[in-house]
Structures are given as structure tokens and as C-alpha cells.
Design an enzyme around this catalytic site. Structure first.
Site, PDB file in Angstrom:
ATOM      1  N   HIS A  94     -11.181 -35.871  -9.810  1.00 48.61           N
ATOM      2  CA  HIS A  94     -11.027 -35.079 -11.034  1.00 48.61           C
ATOM      3  C   HIS A  94      -9.980 -35.691 -11.954  1.00 48.61           C
ATOM      4  O   HIS A  94     -10.132 -35.677 -13.186  1.00 48.61           O
ATOM      5  CB  HIS A  94     -10.638 -33.646 -10.647  1.00 48.61           C
ATOM      6  CG  HIS A  94     -10.405 -32.746 -11.799  1.00 48.61           C
ATOM      7  ND1 HIS A  94      -9.222 -32.053 -11.969  1.00 48.61           N
ATOM      8  CD2 HIS A  94     -11.179 -32.420 -12.860  1.00 48.61           C
ATOM      9  CE1 HIS A  94      -9.294 -31.340 -13.075  1.00 48.61           C
ATOM     10  NE2 HIS A  94     -10.464 -31.535 -13.640  1.00 48.61           N
ATOM     11  N   GLU A  97     -11.490 -38.428 -14.029  1.00 50.80           N
ATOM     12  CA  GLU A  97     -12.266 -37.876 -15.152  1.00 50.80           C
ATOM     13  C   GLU A  97     -11.346 -37.555 -16.331  1.00 50.80           C
ATOM     14  O   GLU A  97     -11.674 -37.839 -17.492  1.00 50.80           O
ATOM     15  CB  GLU A  97     -13.014 -36.623 -14.686  1.00 50.80           C
ATOM     16  CG  GLU A  97     -13.703 -35.848 -15.791  1.00 50.80           C
ATOM     17  CD  GLU A  97     -13.551 -34.345 -15.628  1.00 50.80           C
ATOM     18  OE1 GLU A  97     -13.039 -33.707 -16.574  1.00 50.80           O
ATOM     19  OE2 GLU A  97     -13.927 -33.816 -14.564  1.00 50.80           O
ATOM     20  N   HIS A  98     -10.170 -36.985 -16.058  1.00 53.56           N
ATOM     21  CA  HIS A  98      -9.212 -36.683 -17.129  1.00 53.56           C
ATOM     22  C   HIS A  98      -8.710 -37.964 -17.788  1.00 53.56           C
ATOM     23  O   HIS A  98      -8.632 -38.047 -19.014  1.00 53.56           O
ATOM     24  CB  HIS A  98      -8.017 -35.914 -16.554  1.00 53.56           C
ATOM     25  CG  HIS A  98      -8.185 -34.434 -16.567  1.00 53.56           C
ATOM     26  ND1 HIS A  98      -7.474 -33.607 -17.400  1.00 53.56           N
ATOM     27  CD2 HIS A  98      -9.002 -33.623 -15.839  1.00 53.56           C
ATOM     28  CE1 HIS A  98      -7.826 -32.352 -17.191  1.00 53.56           C
ATOM     29  NE2 HIS A  98      -8.750 -32.336 -16.235  1.00 53.56           N
ATOM     30  N   GLU A 174      -0.915 -37.015 -18.028  1.00 55.98           N
ATOM     31  CA  GLU A 174      -2.073 -36.143 -17.785  1.00 55.98           C
ATOM     32  C   GLU A 174      -1.835 -35.155 -16.651  1.00 55.98           C
ATOM     33  O   GLU A 174      -2.595 -34.205 -16.496  1.00 55.98           O
ATOM     34  CB  GLU A 174      -3.309 -36.997 -17.491  1.00 55.98           C
ATOM     35  CG  GLU A 174      -4.643 -36.306 -17.727  1.00 55.98           C
ATOM     36  CD  GLU A 174      -4.860 -35.896 -19.179  1.00 55.98           C
ATOM     37  OE1 GLU A 174      -5.582 -34.900 -19.404  1.00 55.98           O
ATOM     38  OE2 GLU A 174      -4.289 -36.545 -20.080  1.00 55.98           O
ATOM     39  N   GLU A 181      -4.847 -26.770 -15.336  1.00 56.63           N
ATOM     40  CA  GLU A 181      -6.223 -26.424 -14.951  1.00 56.63           C
ATOM     41  C   GLU A 181      -6.242 -25.892 -13.514  1.00 56.63           C
ATOM     42  O   GLU A 181      -6.945 -24.927 -13.202  1.00 56.63           O
ATOM     43  CB  GLU A 181      -7.126 -27.654 -15.077  1.00 56.63           C
ATOM     44  CG  GLU A 181      -8.597 -27.339 -14.865  1.00 56.63           C
ATOM     45  CD  GLU A 181      -9.497 -28.540 -15.073  1.00 56.63           C
ATOM     46  OE1 GLU A 181     -10.713 -28.402 -14.822  1.00 56.63           O
ATOM     47  OE2 GLU A 181      -8.995 -29.616 -15.470  1.00 56.63           O
TER      48      GLU A 181
END
Length: 1107
Positions: A94, A97-98, A174, A181
Site C-alpha cells: 500500500h 501505491e502512495h 508520505e 488512512e
């Protein structure tokens, strides 16, 4: 430059509709059946798409599709998700992906996000990428109307495939967004889902690899670990790129893919194989009693796992249809049970879901009373057992068959109008799950051939998969512990015993009426009929006073949408009546607003695609429908029933509604966010009863009789309603239906008070008078923090129409800029939302508009004050320095792209025409909001004559615009076919002092009169010369004339003449390629070169016209 179409040209979106509605009715019925053997293999390769594999291992799918126009749906799919992570990598898939949107070899500092926004492709939470257990998917929806955009968008996906930059700095920036999230998922819903997932996949690696990962890993993982994961698993042989969109040449797009991906070398050594991760089966059911103090209510979930099957042959496809029929038939029963006296649950449904690559599951979920989980579980298990014992009746199977046949018919009829995103998603499933893509034509033939012969016995066999010995997991969720594991086991044993002893009785079917309207009403007639050619619409006033406006379109072959509205809503009520009457829609809905209980109506509508809903708002009440053209009669029958049914409360339905309302209130009180939201409303709106949450004490005061009486009165008087109908309709068929079912609604007596917009009461609230800073504290299982910054807004009536546009642009600008600060600069939030509420005052022609703008985000509980200061600093900076041209261009591009998409949708036109009726300038002629109009013109309609080809600018034979004698002032309103950017304006006036001497411009303001124009600040003002030869033009401040939907030109005086005369008005600028099908995009050039332009006959009439 001649841009005026021939007079006979049909409006865009309305051509060739008459007759098509007739043909569409037989299109599916005439579809030939196929003669196939059950063992016949389905195509392994997808049909209707350019499909292949590059030498480096990348798979590609490319298809041309015109919906939406000038857009392409792109995607990059990677067959790698969180399940391949090692223990120290949990959450890394994940994180990758960010980081993709943060920086790559070619893009840094979130430049990819800026690029997407600059071309109108929005970026936001859950919009552009997702990571699951088995795959990671990147998605873009981009315009392709400018050279190079598609190539650049594909190059972005190519960057994602192998060029994501993963440095320590990138990762640290990030982390905060990923942590937020993660924190956002640690609410009641997230905890319940995570625990169920772990229980469901116990014994497999899937149970330990939730995609969000572990907080410890997110905080501490090194960039080297992330980079190693990326290089290990992001191999072209595990990837596919997808491009579906409005491009004429698929091979050219394939070449673009080869250009951007083809030079990428495969891995130097064989990439690691993606291992299989088996999920063990189990005979004994697993049980869980999950107590969640913040849960929205009690729930029961039954999941039965099984291997994910493949659809390789016609027999496999037939079995998949029978499986769908099983869940549909079971859901019909579950819904009816939820509407019976003392139901075991409030709602319940069943579905099959492909959870992970090797496994799918049958999942049945119900919501129930707080202490009702055991009763709900027993009822759910009992219905599956009943189906296994007795099957489904032929009538039930017939209803389900009709429903599925109706769905495939609609898909077939709209096969040329499918959205590109839907086609792309089909190809994604082919790549990820090897689901066959056979083409809608062949699939429709298969279903039409197979569905009639699937028997009840074939359907009911799928109930065996819902057995407690088939890898079953039973879980209940309760806010407080009421049931134990022993209780759940006892229920399973009880139902199994009843099934073994065959003591479960068959399903008790209800008697279903055959006709929705028992006695056909006497048709009304048309009192008045007006054509509005500028928008391709026709307006009728019926004999019962109802006003109906219809527009024929060809956007979707199988869609007609309609909405009827009348002024007068909840704002008219006193505080004493508000609570009871606000419950009217809910109570009436449970009883049945169309003359039948919802469970009965469901069967009556089986096989028909028609639905109608109602809404009672602050200032208006409305009904809305969506149906197939062939089922328009059914949709209109429902409207007739709505107006002629007197809903009367019955104890059993009222009891159900009150129980559901009580549970909802208790759920809100358990939710820690509720205390925060309630206090924010109290501060913003002065503790007004209209914005207060309903408490249990309020619920006890509800009068069901008064609630139903209020609802009945809302939909009683047809003369108060204006109805707009848009879609694929044939007037020869539709008008008689409209006259019978809308015109046949009985008139009501003159004693009924009919409200106009000026009669309405405003909402009772007031804004805070001083700045308020407040912290709301609420107990939580896991610490979270929500922040809201609210700003009262008052739009003065003289500026309102333009300012509403500006507020919309401002909200998007703030969202973008605050996101840049809080996420991209400081890495502290996952997303930002800027909301706008402008419903504070009644929709008056002259009153101000009140409301607020609110900035909302969640964050680390230790950071709210600091982040709020960052937001205020950014807002202060924007107030002082203003946004950059780049910022404004990006926002306008996003809004423009959204607008262009809307032009191709029935719902856009439905909303556009409705808003015209509700516009400040509406005074009985809906077409006026789409027409060029002039105030103080001596000859009505003469303003149209000033918009003409350049070479005719000095001609007077076609007429001219002149003010009334002794009053030189003129005001000209010009709406456009699409939002335009205006560079210059030319005006040719009359001789002898009759030319206008000044010109003042206002943009995006409807309904301006002379008083408004004299008191308002124009966007720009010019001193004019007597341009008798038509050689002058007046430059605009171009940055202020962007995204112009309508232009108002005010000519306050002239050079001394008794009247003002204008022979020509020309505008030079740029328009979008999509037409609004409305009025004018007038293009003016000072010295046109004839060789640059084709004639009307060469271009088919140009791309704009004036009405």
C-alpha cells in the site's frame, strides 16, 4: 466567420429519437437464440478488444468506446498485493501505491497530481488507486481532446510500472498520509471488518495480511525495504495496461503503449513466482461474538467459503446464472420477512463475493435490534434450510427470471453506450481472475437462450453452499454483550435438527395484484403547448394544472428520467410539528406510498425497470423516477398512485419504523463522531430545531397520524407541480401516457394553499456573531481526531448568481490548496473535504443567500491546532495574494471536464431544465434562461439579429437592436453552448449618435435587471468609439473571462441619440468541443482570412447557433 447552422438543424442529443423508441422495443425480442452445447468452451481471449502481450511480458487491452466523449479510462493492474508481504513488510504494498503519486523518475513533488488536475482529471482519496490482498490497481480517467494528453497519461502509468522513486525523504513525506488512512480505518466499522477477515481466513496467510498493514511497520519501515519490495514484485510479466476511450484508432493507442512500455526491459533474472496461498476448509463452523461499543447497531454475518470456480464453458456460465437466481430469490424472501409483523431483523441480504484469489464466499448480513442477534441468526439459517427442503416456487423463479432478463435486455439495448470505465473493469477481471469477456451481444444471446430453461431444482442446489458444515463462519456484532457463543451454537443445532426432521413448513406466498392502477383514470388534456427549440424541449400545461416539460435525447437507449417539484416543504412547519412531519416520508414509505406494501409492490414490478422515489426538503417536495422507455407507463402509474393514495398509519408498520428510528438514534449516541458533529451544527446554526438531531424523547412525541397526513398533503395537488421528463421517448407514445396518468390525477379544491417561491419561510437559524474555537471531547476506543473550520457565507441578491459559481470554484480551490499544504507539504492528512451549504434562505427572486463553507479533515489527535493554523494561514495568503493563474486554470479545467461529461447525460439535462424553472429569471418561460434576450428593446426578439456572420456585420436588412425612444439604455443577456473563454468583444453601432458609448460586462449572472446593472461592479468596463465600419475590437482582461457560461452586456448610454442602435455583436475566444445544445458560441475575428475557414456547406453547419 459563418458559424450559424441551417434553420432545419435538429438540436444535438435530440435527433432521430422518434421511431428509435419503437425499434428499441423489438431489438432484444428479435435477438436470435444460440444453439450451443453445454460443454462448448467460451472464448479464452477477450472479445471486442485489441489484446496482446509485449516481448517484455506486459499484457495490454485497448478498445475504442465513445462514452464519455473525448475521455479515456486507463489503468495499470499489478497481480501483487499485501499477501506476498513478509512480516517486516506488512503495509508496504500500500505504501508503494502512495509513493507512485509522490515521485517517479520524471515527476517529483507530486507533479503527477498537478498534471492530473491541470487536465481536469481529479485526484483524491480512493479515486486513483487501490491495494488489495492480491493486486494493486492504478486508474486514470483523462481527456483526449488535446494532442499529447493520452500519450502523457500512458507515460504516467509506465512510470508507475518501473520508475517510482523511493527515497528516505519521499517515504517520510508520505508516512503521515498513510498513518492517517490507517487511523481512519480504526473506527468501529474498521475494527469489525478486520476481526471478521481474520476469523474468516484463520489458518491462512490472508488472515495476517490486511492491506493497510501494521502501524509499527508504517512508522518504521525503511525506504530500502520498500524499494526492495517494489523491485521484487513489480515485474512487467505481472502487469497489464488498459486503455478504453473515445479514440478513433485503437492501433495507434497500442503503438503508444509500445512506445512507453516497450523499451522497458524484462527482469534480468527470472522474477519470483507469485505463490499460491491456500485457505483451509473446515467442517465445524467458527463462531464470534464481537462487542463493539461504538457500533452503529447489532448485526449478524454468516459466511460460507468455497473454492473460487472458473467459467470456462457454457455449462459453467449456466451455473453462474442459476447461482445468481438463487441469491436473488433468497433476497426476495429476506426482504419480505423484514416487512412482516415483528420482523426478526430490519434488513437482510445475501450475495456471492470473490474475496481473495483462491476463495469466494456466500455472505448473508442482517441488521437487527440491539438484543435481537440470536433471533435474527435463527431466521437467516431457517430461510436457507427452508429453501433446501422445499425449494422455490415456479412463481418465485419466474419473478427472478424476469428481473434478470430485464437487466440483460437493458445492457444489450445500451451496448453502444456503455461507459468506458465499465468496459475497462471487465477487462481487469479477465486479467486478474480470468473471467471470460464474450461481448454483450453474445452474452445477451446466451442469457436469452438459457434463462427460460433453468429450473427451480437447479437454482435451489446452490443453497447447499450455505450450509453450516461448508467452511462456515458465524459472527454477531453487538454494542453491549447480549448473546454468547453457546447461544449461537444452540441456534445452529436447533435449525439443523428442524431441517433433519423436515419440520420446517414451506414458504407462505402472498397474493399479488396484477395491475398497479386498478381502474384506468380519465385522461386529461393539454391546455397550452409551447416549443423551446433552443433546448429541444416541449412544455405542456395539462387540464389539472400540472406543467410538464419533456426533452427527447439519444444518450441512452434504455433510459427515461423524470422529476416533479412543487414549492413548500419543511421550513413551513412550526417547531411543534417539525419532528412528526419530518418522519412522514419514512413512516409512509414503510406503509406503502403507491397503494401497496413495499413487499407486494416488489413482486408487482418484477421484470420492469421502473422506480419512483420521493423527497420532502426544506423548501420543496419532489418525486423522481428512472425507467426504461418500455416501462414509462409503469413509472407514470406509480406517480398517479402517489397522488391518489391516502396513506394511513397501521400499528405494525409504525412499530417497525419507530424501532428502526430508536436503533438509529442509539447508534448515533454511541458514535463518538456524533457529539462532535452535533456541537458543530449547534455552533454554526444557533441551535436551531431544524438542524438538531432527533432524540429518543423527540421520537416519543411523534404523531404517526399527523406524519402521514402531512405526507399525503405534500403529494396531493397536481397544479402545484412542474414535471420535467428527459430521455429516449417517442412523443407519439409518451404524450398519451402523460395525459392519462399525470393529466388524470384529480384536481383538488381551491381551498388548498399553493405556495410560490416568494411565499416560503426561510430556515430558522443564525450564524455565530464572533469567532469560536472549541474542542469537543468524546470517549473513544481508539484515539481519533476530526477538525472542522466553518465560515459563514452571505451572498447578496444583486451578486448571487455569479457568486454561487464563485463559491463552487472557491470550494474546489480551497480543497486543492489545503491538500497541497496538509498532505503534500507536511504529510499529516489523508484527504481534505471542503463542503458548501447554501440553503439557509428561501429560494427567493430577490433575497440574499445564506449558508457556510466548511473545511474538514481528520488527523493525529496531537496535531489539530497546528494543522488548523496551517489552514488559516493558507486561506489568509489566498485572501492577500490571490490564487495563481495555474491554480485557477487547474480548477476551471476540472470543472469544465465535469461539465463536458454532464452534457452527455440525461440527468444533466434533467437538472439543467429543473434549475431553469427554479431560476431567479424564470417568469413563465423556461426557454428564456437558454435564450439571448435584451431588456428595453423596442422590437421584441430583435436582439437575435445582431448575432450573424462577420461578413454581414454591416447589413441592416436582417434587422437590428434598438432601444425604446428616449431611453438609450440596453441590457443584453447571452448564454453559451459551452463554457467559453472570451478574448475580445466587437460592437457595431448606429450613426447619428445612436452607437453605444460605454459597455459594461458581467459574467455568469442570470436575471440582472437595470437596477442590478447600475449598482453592481462589472467584471470590466470600456469606453466605446463609434465603430461604424466594424473594424474595432475591445480586449478583455482574459484571466477574468474564463469559464463563461453566460455574458451580460450593459450599454448605459450613447453618443447623444434618442435611441441606441446595435447592428452587430461579436465575441472572439475559445469554446469546448462539447455543445450544450442550447444557444450561442459566437466567434468574432477582426480581419478573418477566408482561406482559414470552411463554408457552412463544407462543415455541415458549424458548431453553434443562436435562438
Amino acid at each position: 466567420m459563418d458559424l450559424l447552422p441551417p434553420a432545419s438543424e435538429a438540436p444535438a442529443g435530440g435527433g432521430a429519437v422518434a421511431g428509435r423508441a419503437l425499434r428499441r422495443g423489438v431489438g432484444f425480442r428479435s435477438l436470435k437464440l444460440v444453439n450451443v452445447a453445454m460443454e462448448e468452451a467460451l472464448p479464452a481471449e477477450p472479445v471486442g478488444v485489441a489484446y496482446g502481450r509485449l516481448p517484455n511480458g506486459l499484457t495490454y487491452y485497448v478498445r475504442s468506446n465513445p462514452k464519455p466523449r473525448m475521455r479515456a479510462a486507463l489503468s495499470l493492474a499489478v497481480k501483487v498485493g499485501s499477501v506476498v508481504e513478509e512480516e517486516d513488510e506488512r503495509g508496504v504494498a500500500h505504501i508503494v501505491e502512495h509513493l507512485a503519486f509522490s515521485a517517479t523518475s520524471r515527476y517529483t513533488n507530486h507533479d503527477i497530481v498537478k498534471f492530473l488536475e491541470s487536465i481536469g482529471a481529479e485526484f483524491g482519496a480512493c479515486q486513483n488507486a487501490l491495494t488489495s490482498s492480491d493486486e494493486t490497481i492504478y486508474e486514470l480517467l483523462v481527456p483526449v481532446d488535446k494532442p499529447g494528453l493520452l500519450s502523457q497519461a500512458i507515460s504516467v502509468l509506465a512510470e508507475f510500472s518501473s520508475e517510482i522513486r523511493i527515497s528516505a525523504e519521499d517515504l517520510d513525506k508520505e508516512r503521515g498520509a498513510v498513518l492517517e488512512e490507517y487511523r481512519g480505518g480504526r473506527n468501529a466499522t474498521g475494527r469489525m471488518q478486520d476481526s471478521h477477515w481474520t476469523l474468516l481466513f484463520e489458518g491462512s496467510k490472508y488472515a495476517e495480511r490486511l492491506p493497510i498493514g501494521l502501524e509499527k511497520v508504517i512508522r518504521t519501515v525503511t525506504h530500502e525495504t520498500v524499494r526492495q519490495f517494489y523491485h521484487n514484485w513489480y515485474n512487467l510479466s505481472n502487469m497489464a495496461v488498459f486503455a478504453v476511450g473515445d479514440f478513433p484508432d485503437t492501433q495507434a493507442v497500442v503503438e503508444l503503449i509500445k512506445e512507453h512500455f516497450g523499451q522497458k526491459a524484462p527482469a534480468p533474472c527470472p522474477p519470483p513466482l507469485i505463490p499460491d496461498f491456500p485457505v483451509p476448509s473446515h467442517i465445524e463452523p467458527r463462531f464470534s461474538c464481537f462487542v463493539e461499543s461504538e457500533a452503529a447497531g447489532s448485526a449478524v454475518v454468516i459466511s460460507c467459503k468455497m473454492p473460487a470456480g472458473e467459467i470456462k464453458t457454457v455449462k459453467d456460465y449456466r451455473d453462474s446464472l442459476a447461482e445468481s437466481m438463487f441469491h436473488c430469490a433468497l433476497n426476495q424472501r429476506l426482504f419480505k420477512l423484514s416487512r412482516r409483523r415483528d420482523p426478526p431483523y430490519f434488513s437482510c441480504s445475501s450475495a456471492a463475493d470473490a474475496l481473495v484469489r483462491p476463495v469466494k464466499a456466500y455472505i448473508m448480513t442482517s441488521s437487527c435490534r440491539e438484543s435481537g442477534t440470536v433471533e435474527a441468526l435463527e431466521s437467516m439459517l431457517l430461510e436457507v434450510a427452508r429453501a433446501r427442503l422445499h425449494g422455490f416456487s415456479e412463481r418465485e423463479i419466474s419473478i427472478v427470471r424476469s428481473l434478470m432478463m430485464s437487466e440483460i435486455e437493458s445492457a444489450y439495448l445500451e451496448r453502444d453506450q456503455m461507459q468506458s470505465t465499465n468496459l475497462r473493469d471487465e477487462f481487469l477481471q479477465h486479467f486478474l481472475r480470468e473471467e471470460p469477456v464474450v461481448g454483450i451481444e453474445y452474452e445477451a444471446q446466451l442469457q436469452k437462450t438459457l434463462l427460460p430453461y433453468i429450473s427451480s431444482a437447479e437454482v435451489v442446489k446452490f443453497a447447499e453452499n450455505f450450509s453450516t458444515i461448508s467452511s462456515c463462519v458465524i459472527k454477531i456484532v453487538e454494542p453491549r454483550a447480549h448473546a454468547s457463543l453457546e447461544d449461537l451454537k444452540a441456534v445452529v443445532l436447533k435449525v439443523n435438527t428442524l431441517e433433519e426432521n423436515k419440520t420446517i413448513p414451506p414458504w407462505d406466498e402472498e397474493q399479488i395484484p396484477e395491475e398497479i392502477v386498478s381502474q384506468s383514470p380519465e385522461p386529461g388534456n393539454i391546455l397550452d403547448k409551447v416549443e423551446h427549440p433552443g433546448i429541444g424541449a416541449t412544455e405542456m400545461v395539462l387540464s389539472n394544472g400540472m406543467r410538464v416539460c419533456y426533452k427527447c435525447t439519444d444518450f441512452l437507449d434504455d433510459q427515461v428520467v423524470f422529476t416533479g417539484f412543487a414549492y413548500g416543504g419543511l421550513s413551513e412547519l412550526s417547531e411543534d410539528e417539525y419532528t412528526s412531519c419530518s418522519m412522514g416520508s419514512t413512516i409512509a414509505g414503510e406503509i406503502g406510498i403507491f397503494g401497496y406494501r413495499p413487499s407486494v409492490l416488489m413482486d408487482m414490478l418484477a421484470g420492469k425497470r421502473a422506480e419512483v422515489g420521493t423527497k420532502v426538503g426544506a423548501y420543496m417536495r419532489s418525486f423522481s423516477g428512472d425507467c426504461s422507455p418500455s416501462d414509462l407507463e409503469t413509472g407514470l402509474q406509480l406517480v398517479y398512485q402517489l397522488f391518489t393514495t391516502k396513506v394511513e398509519p397501521r400499528d405494525e408498520e409504525v412499530k417497525i419504523v419507530m424501532q428502526m428510528a430508536e436503533e438509529a438514534i442509539y447508534a448515533q449516541e454511541r458514535d463518538p463522531y456524533t457529539a462532535y458533529a452535533n456541537r458543530a451544527r449547534e455552533i454554526n446554526y444557533g441551535n436551531s430545531y431544524f438542524f438538531k438531531p432527533i432524540r429518543i424523547s423527540d421520537l416519543k412525541k411523534v404523531n404517526p397520524i399527523r406524519a402521514c397526513e402531512y405526507f399525503n398533503n405534500c403529494f396531493k395537488d397536481p397544479s402545484a407541480f412542474t414535471v420535467v421528463v428527459v430521455g429516449n421517448i417517442d412523443p407519439a407514445i409518451s404524450i398519451p401516457l402523460i395525459l392519462q396518468y399525470l393529466g388524470g390525477i384529480p384536481k383538488v379544491g381551491d381551498t388548498v394553499e399553493r405556495l410560490s417561491r416568494e411565499d416560503l419561510k426561510g430556515l430558522p437559524f443564525k450564524f455565530p456573531e464572533t469567532i469560536i474555537r472549541e474542542v469537543v471531547r468524546s470517549p473513544m476506543v481508539e484515539a481519533q481526531c476530526f477538525v472542522q473550520l466553518g465560515f459563514p457565507v452571505v451572498l447578496k441578491s444583486t451578486m448571487m448568481t455569479e457568486d454561487i459559481h464563485y463559491v463552487g470554484f472557491l470550494s474546489k480551490l480551497l480543497e486543492t490548496k489545503i491538500m497541497q499544504v496538509l498532505r503534500f507539504k507536511y504529510g499529516q492528512v489523508y484527504s481534505v473535504n471542503v463542503g458548501v451549504f447554501l440553503g439557509g434562505n428561501k429560494p427567493s427572486r430577490s433575497g440574499d443567500v445564506r449558508g457556510d463553507i466548511s473545511v474538514n479533515f481528520s488527523c493525529d489527535p496531537d496535531m489539530p491546532s497546528k494543522l488548523a493554523e496551517f489552514v488559516l494561514e493558507e486561506i489568509s495568503y489566498l485572501q492577500t495574494e490571490g490564487p495563481s493563474e495555474e491554480d485557477v486554470s487547474a480548477i476551471l479545467e476540472i470543472e469544465q471536464r465535469a461539465h463536458e461529461n454532464g452534457l452527455q447525460e440525461n440527468y444533466y439535462w434533467l437538472d439543467r431544465i429543473l434549475r431553469s424553472y427554479q431560476s431567479r429569471i424564470y417568469s413563465g418561460d423556461v426557454g428564456s434562461t437558454f435564450k439571448v434576450v435584451a431588456l428595453n428593446e423596442s422590437v421584441a426578439g430583435s436582439v437575435k439579429s445582431v448575432f450573424k456572420p462577420w461578413e454581414q456585420r454591416l447589413e441592416t436588412s436582417g434587422g437590428f437592436l434598438e432601444s425604446n425612444e428616449g431611453d438609450p439604455e440596453l441590457l443584453v443577456f447571452i448564454p453559451f453552448t459551452s463554457d467559453v473563454n472570451i478574448k475580445s468583444i466587437a460592437v457595431v453601432g448606429g450613426a447619428d449618435g445612436t452607437s453605444p458609448s460605454r459597455m459594461r460586462a458581467f459574467i455568469n449572472r442570470e436575471g440582472i435587471d437595470f437596477s442590478d446593472a447600475q449598482n453592481m461592479q462589472p467584471v470590466q468596463e470600456w469606453e466605446l468609439a463609434e465603430n461604424l465600419r466594424g473594424v474595432l475590437e475591445y480586449q478583455t482582461r482574459y484571466s477574468r473571462f474564463q469559464g463563461v457560461a453566460n455574458l451580460t452586456l450593459h450599454f448605459p448610454d450613447n453618443f447623444g441619440g434618442d435611441t441606441t442602435k446595435i447592428y452587430y455583436i461579436g465575441l472572439r475566444g475559445e469554446a469546448t468541443q462539447n455543445k450544450r445544445d442550447v444557444v450561442a458560441t459566437i466567434v468574432y475575428e477582426v480581419m478573418p482570412n477566408p482561406s482559414d475557414h470552411k463554408t457552412k456547406s463544407e462543415t455541415g453547419g458549424g458548431f453553434s447557433h443562436v435562438e
